[in-house]
Design an enzyme around this catalytic site. Sequence first.
Site, PDB file in Angstrom:
ATOM      1  N   GLN A  17      -9.532  50.202 -47.279  1.00  0.00           N
ATOM      2  CA  GLN A  17      -9.955  50.701 -48.592  1.00  0.00           C
ATOM      3  C   GLN A  17     -10.984  49.753 -49.189  1.00  0.00           C
ATOM      4  O   GLN A  17     -10.741  48.563 -49.324  1.00  0.00           O
ATOM      5  CB  GLN A  17      -8.740  50.829 -49.515  1.00  0.00           C
ATOM      6  CG  GLN A  17      -9.043  51.226 -50.940  1.00  0.00           C
ATOM      7  CD  GLN A  17      -9.711  52.565 -51.062  1.00  0.00           C
ATOM      8  OE1 GLN A  17     -10.924  52.643 -51.164  1.00  0.00           O
ATOM      9  NE2 GLN A  17      -8.921  53.616 -51.067  1.00  0.00           N
ATOM     10  N   ARG A  19     -12.449  50.379 -52.209  1.00  0.00           N
ATOM     11  CA  ARG A  19     -12.365  50.435 -53.668  1.00  0.00           C
ATOM     12  C   ARG A  19     -11.352  49.399 -54.122  1.00  0.00           C
ATOM     13  O   ARG A  19     -10.175  49.507 -53.829  1.00  0.00           O
ATOM     14  CB  ARG A  19     -11.939  51.819 -54.124  1.00  0.00           C
ATOM     15  CG  ARG A  19     -11.963  51.936 -55.621  1.00  0.00           C
ATOM     16  CD  ARG A  19     -11.654  53.336 -56.075  1.00  0.00           C
ATOM     17  NE  ARG A  19     -11.977  53.406 -57.479  1.00  0.00           N
ATOM     18  CZ  ARG A  19     -12.396  54.473 -58.085  1.00  0.00           C
ATOM     19  NH1 ARG A  19     -12.551  55.571 -57.431  1.00  0.00           N
ATOM     20  NH2 ARG A  19     -12.667  54.451 -59.356  1.00  0.00           N
ATOM     21  N   SER A  33      -0.353  60.507 -67.844  1.00  0.00           N
ATOM     22  CA  SER A  33      -0.621  61.911 -67.546  1.00  0.00           C
ATOM     23  C   SER A  33       0.347  62.430 -66.483  1.00  0.00           C
ATOM     24  O   SER A  33       0.875  63.547 -66.605  1.00  0.00           O
ATOM     25  CB  SER A  33      -2.066  62.075 -67.063  1.00  0.00           C
ATOM     26  OG  SER A  33      -2.292  63.384 -66.617  1.00  0.00           O
ATOM     27  N   GLY A  38       3.052  65.769 -64.460  1.00  0.00           N
ATOM     28  CA  GLY A  38       3.360  65.755 -63.032  1.00  0.00           C
ATOM     29  C   GLY A  38       2.100  65.508 -62.228  1.00  0.00           C
ATOM     30  O   GLY A  38       0.994  65.444 -62.757  1.00  0.00           O
ATOM     31  N   GLY A  60      -5.943  58.773 -52.197  1.00  0.00           N
ATOM     32  CA  GLY A  60      -5.062  58.904 -53.354  1.00  0.00           C
ATOM     33  C   GLY A  60      -4.398  57.606 -53.795  1.00  0.00           C
ATOM     34  O   GLY A  60      -3.344  57.630 -54.430  1.00  0.00           O
ATOM     35  N   GLU A  61      -5.028  56.475 -53.500  1.00  0.00           N
ATOM     36  CA  GLU A  61      -4.393  55.204 -53.858  1.00  0.00           C
ATOM     37  C   GLU A  61      -4.197  55.054 -55.366  1.00  0.00           C
ATOM     38  O   GLU A  61      -3.173  54.541 -55.814  1.00  0.00           O
ATOM     39  CB  GLU A  61      -5.201  54.018 -53.320  1.00  0.00           C
ATOM     40  CG  GLU A  61      -4.507  52.699 -53.571  1.00  0.00           C
ATOM     41  CD  GLU A  61      -5.166  51.504 -52.909  1.00  0.00           C
ATOM     42  OE1 GLU A  61      -4.990  50.391 -53.436  1.00  0.00           O
ATOM     43  OE2 GLU A  61      -5.840  51.674 -51.879  1.00  0.00           O
ATOM     44  N   ARG A  62      -5.153  55.508 -56.172  1.00  0.00           N
ATOM     45  CA  ARG A  62      -4.998  55.410 -57.630  1.00  0.00           C
ATOM     46  C   ARG A  62      -3.795  56.226 -58.106  1.00  0.00           C
ATOM     47  O   ARG A  62      -3.035  55.777 -58.950  1.00  0.00           O
ATOM     48  CB  ARG A  62      -6.258  55.893 -58.359  1.00  0.00           C
ATOM     49  CG  ARG A  62      -7.381  54.896 -58.332  1.00  0.00           C
ATOM     50  CD  ARG A  62      -8.554  55.323 -59.213  1.00  0.00           C
ATOM     51  NE  ARG A  62      -8.183  55.255 -60.614  1.00  0.00           N
ATOM     52  CZ  ARG A  62      -8.035  56.305 -61.425  1.00  0.00           C
ATOM     53  NH1 ARG A  62      -8.236  57.528 -61.005  1.00  0.00           N
ATOM     54  NH2 ARG A  62      -7.704  56.143 -62.692  1.00  0.00           N
TER      55      ARG A  62
END
Length: 151
Positions: A17, A19, A33, A38, A60-62
Site C-alpha cells: 500500500q 497510501r 458514518s 453501516g 478498502g484500508e480506510r
Amino acid sequence: MKIQDIPIGDIAPCPCQTRVIHEDQALQDLADSIKAQGLLQPILVRRVEDEDRPYQIVAGERRWRAHSLAGLDTIQALVCEMSDHETQVACATENLQRQDLHPVEEARSIQHLLDLRWTYEQVGNQVGRSQRWVARRASLTRLHETWQELL
C-alpha cells in the site's frame, strides 16, 4: 468471490500500500458514518498464509481502519483469490484512480508499477492518463524526502 463478515483482527493491511497519509478527522468522520449508516461497500481482501491474520486488504484500508476506530468487531469483505503480483497491481491501480490522493502517494504508486516492469504507456493506459503525466508524476519519487514532505 463471496461477501463474508470477517473479524477486524483477522485482516492485515497490504504491505504494498502506497497510501500512507490518513487524516485523523476524515477517518473519524468515516467511522461515525459507518456507525450511523453501516458499511455501504465491502472491502476487498485475499487469503494469505498467516495464522494470526489470514486475510490481507487489497482495497478498502480506510474503511477497515474506520471500522476498527468505530469499535466494530467485524467487517463485510469480498474475498478473492489473487497472487502477490495481482495484488500489487490492484493496490497501485486502485490508489491511482482516487481523486484525493496526494501527489507523492500517486508517484509512489506509479513507481511501484514501474518497478514491476510496467512502461509509462501501460501505467497511463491503466489509469487513464498520458505517458507524459505518468513520467512527471513518477519523477516526484526522486525528490529529496524533505521536498516530498513540503508537497
